[in-house]
Enzyme design. Structure first.
Site, PDB file in Angstrom:
ATOM      1  N   SER A 140      70.173   6.428 -18.393  1.00 43.08           N
ATOM      2  CA  SER A 140      69.440   6.102 -17.168  1.00 43.08           C
ATOM      3  C   SER A 140      70.307   6.381 -15.947  1.00 43.08           C
ATOM      4  O   SER A 140      71.508   6.609 -16.059  1.00 43.08           O
ATOM      5  CB  SER A 140      69.022   4.622 -17.169  1.00 43.08           C
ATOM      6  OG  SER A 140      70.113   3.795 -16.822  1.00 43.08           O
TER       7      SER A 140
ATOM      8  N   CYS B 233      72.955  -4.625 -29.971  1.00 41.62           N
ATOM      9  CA  CYS B 233      72.615  -5.609 -30.989  1.00 41.62           C
ATOM     10  C   CYS B 233      72.370  -6.962 -30.357  1.00 41.62           C
ATOM     11  O   CYS B 233      72.316  -7.103 -29.140  1.00 41.62           O
ATOM     12  CB  CYS B 233      73.763  -5.719 -32.008  1.00 41.62           C
ATOM     13  SG  CYS B 233      74.304  -4.133 -32.689  1.00 41.62           S
TER      14      CYS B 233
ATOM     15  N   ILE C 135      73.745   2.469 -34.201  1.00 37.62           N
ATOM     16  CA  ILE C 135      73.846   3.620 -33.303  1.00 37.62           C
ATOM     17  C   ILE C 135      75.014   4.527 -33.704  1.00 37.62           C
ATOM     18  O   ILE C 135      74.884   5.740 -33.776  1.00 37.62           O
ATOM     19  CB  ILE C 135      74.042   3.163 -31.840  1.00 37.62           C
ATOM     20  CG1 ILE C 135      72.891   2.262 -31.391  1.00 37.62           C
ATOM     21  CG2 ILE C 135      74.181   4.371 -30.913  1.00 37.62           C
ATOM     22  CD1 ILE C 135      71.560   2.943 -31.292  1.00 37.62           C
TER      23      ILE C 135
ATOM     24  N   ASP D  86      82.989   1.718 -33.551  1.00 33.37           N
ATOM     25  CA  ASP D  86      83.787   1.178 -32.452  1.00 33.37           C
ATOM     26  C   ASP D  86      84.102  -0.300 -32.668  1.00 33.37           C
ATOM     27  O   ASP D  86      85.061  -0.824 -32.094  1.00 33.37           O
ATOM     28  CB  ASP D  86      83.076   1.375 -31.112  1.00 33.37           C
ATOM     29  CG  ASP D  86      81.633   0.913 -31.104  1.00 33.37           C
ATOM     30  OD1 ASP D  86      81.109   0.563 -32.169  1.00 33.37           O
ATOM     31  OD2 ASP D  86      81.009   0.922 -30.016  1.00 33.37           O
TER      32      ASP D  86
ATOM     33  N   ASN E 185      78.024  -6.789 -29.377  1.00 36.26           N
ATOM     34  CA  ASN E 185      76.818  -6.166 -28.832  1.00 36.26           C
ATOM     35  C   ASN E 185      77.242  -5.145 -27.795  1.00 36.26           C
ATOM     36  O   ASN E 185      77.942  -5.489 -26.832  1.00 36.26           O
ATOM     37  CB  ASN E 185      75.921  -7.233 -28.185  1.00 36.26           C
ATOM     38  CG  ASN E 185      74.762  -6.628 -27.413  1.00 36.26           C
ATOM     39  OD1 ASN E 185      74.276  -5.542 -27.722  1.00 36.26           O
ATOM     40  ND2 ASN E 185      74.306  -7.339 -26.384  1.00 36.26           N
TER      41      ASN E 185
ATOM     42  N   ARG F 138      71.686  -6.189 -36.092  1.00 36.73           N
ATOM     43  CA  ARG F 138      72.239  -4.872 -35.786  1.00 36.73           C
ATOM     44  C   ARG F 138      71.179  -3.819 -35.484  1.00 36.73           C
ATOM     45  O   ARG F 138      70.191  -3.679 -36.208  1.00 36.73           O
ATOM     46  CB  ARG F 138      73.093  -4.367 -36.967  1.00 36.73           C
ATOM     47  CG  ARG F 138      73.802  -3.047 -36.641  1.00 36.73           C
ATOM     48  CD  ARG F 138      74.541  -2.466 -37.819  1.00 36.73           C
ATOM     49  NE  ARG F 138      75.268  -1.261 -37.424  1.00 36.73           N
ATOM     50  CZ  ARG F 138      75.772  -0.359 -38.268  1.00 36.73           C
ATOM     51  NH1 ARG F 138      75.655  -0.525 -39.576  1.00 36.73           N
ATOM     52  NH2 ARG F 138      76.407   0.709 -37.805  1.00 36.73           N
TER      53      ARG F 138
END
Length: 614
Positions: free
Chosen positions: A356, A2, A48, A94, A69, A45
């Site tokens: 990644s 975010c 997720i 979370d 974030n 926001r």
């Protein structure tokens, strides 16, 4: 993932909305402000985890308000621990767990979090703001502090908007060496970065700001792993498997950036063991010397992933070059940001989260420059006078590489060589040519408790990984509202790698030895029997051909005179050297193009009206 914002300054609502909207691309799903006597908190926001509106931010929990974030990957485990202590929860997010952890553990709650994060909590009982940035600097945190005024944001331009800030001349000079502005500085004198691994407390009543380091690398090597290579491989595989697993927890579609190299292939292989259908994404260059997409396709085919390849052509690259300052709030000269932007833009059409392989090179001694420095280190056992005599002979050669070698071996010690080759061996075009040697982390390179390769790795984790790679990935992915997660940057993996014996990572010229051994359990070793290639743009060729007029127009003598911190005469010579093919000067040219574009786009007088809509 975010965008956060907050301020104790009593701006009008229209100004606050503008500041929040400036980073709306970071979180397009919901945007809101929350106001109290002491502070205004704002949040954009990107949903997720727990997509329900109950988890929108600013989030209120008892007498706390938070903007956050990032992701806390171990939040379910921590939530269960807190429930046993009597805490109750109304969401499955979370964010709520961070608040409860703060109430239970205070400032030490950050030691409990495994994740990437930048957050600020307002405690109305104590009238304080508490916040932190994750250990390795995945998520950005910018702030400005003056007297009793405190303002923070995910993007520095949010803070600078509607403020008469000044461009930091020292930051520009550092940028011209490193290609980025090192923390804690930012491009604006009045704005700073909270360093990675730091927390802060701001007293809203007194205006006192205190920062504290809560995590760092272990430079002592006191906890060096004592087991066998096979034992280390088993333990590392377990850590990596869990690091991938907890990063696959998302309530939105998830994929993997797959370059075809060791690190991303390992992440894809482990993820494929946990999920039947995995989507992978890679980028293709038309210039064959830069294109590794065929290797990514080979790995994807072997693992059975749903693979996507996006082409990075001259036209698509030029569009991003011309709009580069819209994506990066500070001058930033890593040319691989262009394909990273393009890859993120395409990937977002299919998924909202992408894993990644970032962190593998730094943590496991993977960069080619490590091998090169290790190979030349015996030369530095010779007296300086002898090396300088050798350099004088080498410098007689017209060959560009030979001249660089001559410059290198004539330096006082090998640590200076590493810093200078990292920031540019030949810096006569910068007004302070030795500035790169003043990097605050340079003392890491002379740490006597570790060997050269380990010191280089530690140095890059604190500088290149934190300041370059993380900035590149955060801005590129968030420009298109895509969340990027890096299992190899799990702090447990990084701490383990730093305690391994060097020979487990670098052995007889073989780099990332232990990662390769784990990978080859899933993918044939012959797929990787090729030189390591970087994720770079073909700017060397483009600047002499397709982009030649673009370079000469934007870096004319008149344009260069407006750029502070450079020797204009020498810079013009450097541009000419590149255009005639005498030397490869594309890194210097790219730095100048980015800086010149940024200075034009973010002129202080025009800052208030600058559009950052993507």
């Amino acid at each position: 993932m975010c965008g956060i914002y907050g301020s104790t300054i009593k701006y009008g609502e229209d100004v606050l909305r503008e500041k929040l909207n400036k980073a709306s691309f970071r979180g397009p799903d919901f945007s809101a402000l929350w106001d109290c006597e002491d502070v205004v908190l704002g949040h954009n926001r990107l949903a997720i985890i727990d997509l329900d509106s109950r988890s929108n931010q600013p989030f209120l929990y008892k007498h706390l308000a938070i903007v956050f974030n990032g992701e806390i990957y171990n939040f379910l485990e921590l939530k269960a621990e807190l429930q046993q202590k009597g805490y109750s929860f109304n969401t499955s997010s979370d964010t709520e767990v961070i608040c409860a952890a703060y109430l239970e553990y205070g400032a030490s709650c950050v030691q409990k979090f495994n994740g990437m994060f930048a957050f600020t909590i307002y405690d109305s009982r104590e009238r304080v703001l508490f916040g932190a940035r994750d250990r390795l600097g995945k998520k950005p945190f910018y702030y400005s502090h003056s007297g009793t005024e405190f303002e923070f944001a995910s993007q520095p331009s949010q803070i600078a908007l509607f403020n008469d800030f000044t461009v930091n001349q020292q930051a520009i000079r550092e940028y011209l060496i490193w290609g980025y502005v090192p923390e804690p500085r930012s491009i604006w004198t009045e704005v700073k970065k909270l360093p990675a691994g730091y927390s802060f407390t701001f007293n809203c009543y007194t205006g006192v700001l205190k920062t504290e380091k809560y995590w760092d690398l272990d430079y002592s090597w006191a906890n060096k792993f004592q087991g066998s290579f096979d034992a280390a491989k088993i333990e590392l595989k377990g850590l990596l498997t869990d690091a991938v697993k907890i990063r696959m927890n998302a309530d939105v579609p998830l994929g993997i950036f797959l370059s075809g190299g060791i690190d991303s292939s390992l992440i894809a292989a482990l993820a494929s063991q946990m999920r039947d259908s995995v989507k992978t994404f890679s980028i293709k260059f038309n210039e064959k010397d830069f294109d590794e997409s065929k290797y990514a396709s080979m790995v994807a085919s072997h693992l059975g992933t749903e693979h996507h390849t996006i082409e990075c052509s001259y036209d698509s690259g030029l569009d991003l070059i011309e709009n580069f300052s819209r994506y990066y709030d500070e001058p930033f000269a890593d040319s691989s940001a262009i394909p990273s932007l393009l890859l993120s833009k395409y990937t977002k059409n299919h998924v909202t989260v992408a894993l990644s392989g970032d962190g593998g090179d730094e943590g496991f001694i993977g960069y080619t420059r490590y091998k090169w420095i290790n190979n030349v280190s015996p030369i530095f056992g010779l007296p300086l006078s002898i090396r300088q005599s050798l350099a004088a002979c080498v410098n007689l050669s017209p060959n560009y590489v030979h001249k660089l070698i001559g410059m290198g071996i004539s330096l006082r010690d090998i640590e200076i060589l590493y810093v200078k080759m990292f920031g540019g061996m030949e810096n006569s075009w910068v007004q302070e040519p030795d500035l790169g040697l003043n990097n605050p982390f340079r003392e890491i390179l002379t740490n006597k408790r570790k060997n050269l390769l380990e010191n280089l790795s530690d140095f890059d984790i604190k500088t290149y990984l934190n300041e370059d790679i993380n900035t590149k990935v955060d801005r590129a992915s968030m420009a298109f509202s895509l969340e990027s997660r890096s299992p190899l940057m799990d702090y447990r993996v990084m701490e383990f790698s730093r305690n391994l014996p060097t020979r487990y990572k670098y052995y007889r010229g073989s780099q990332k030895r232990i990662l390769k051994d784990i990978l080859f359990e899933y993918v044939p070793a012959q797929f990787f029997n090729r030189p390591k290639a970087g994720f770079t743009m073909p700017f060397k060729e483009w600047f002499r051909d397709e982009l030649k007029e673009y370079v000469l127009d934007n870096l004319s003598e008149k344009e260069l005179q407006s750029i502070p911190g450079i020797n204009v005469k020498r810079t013009l010579e450097i541009i000419k050297e590149h255009m005639t093919g005498k030397w490869n000067r594309y890194p210097q040219i790219w730095k100048l193009l980015v800086l010149q574009q940024w200075l034009k786009a973010y002129d202080n007088k025009a800052l208030a009206s600058l559009s950052h809509v993507i």
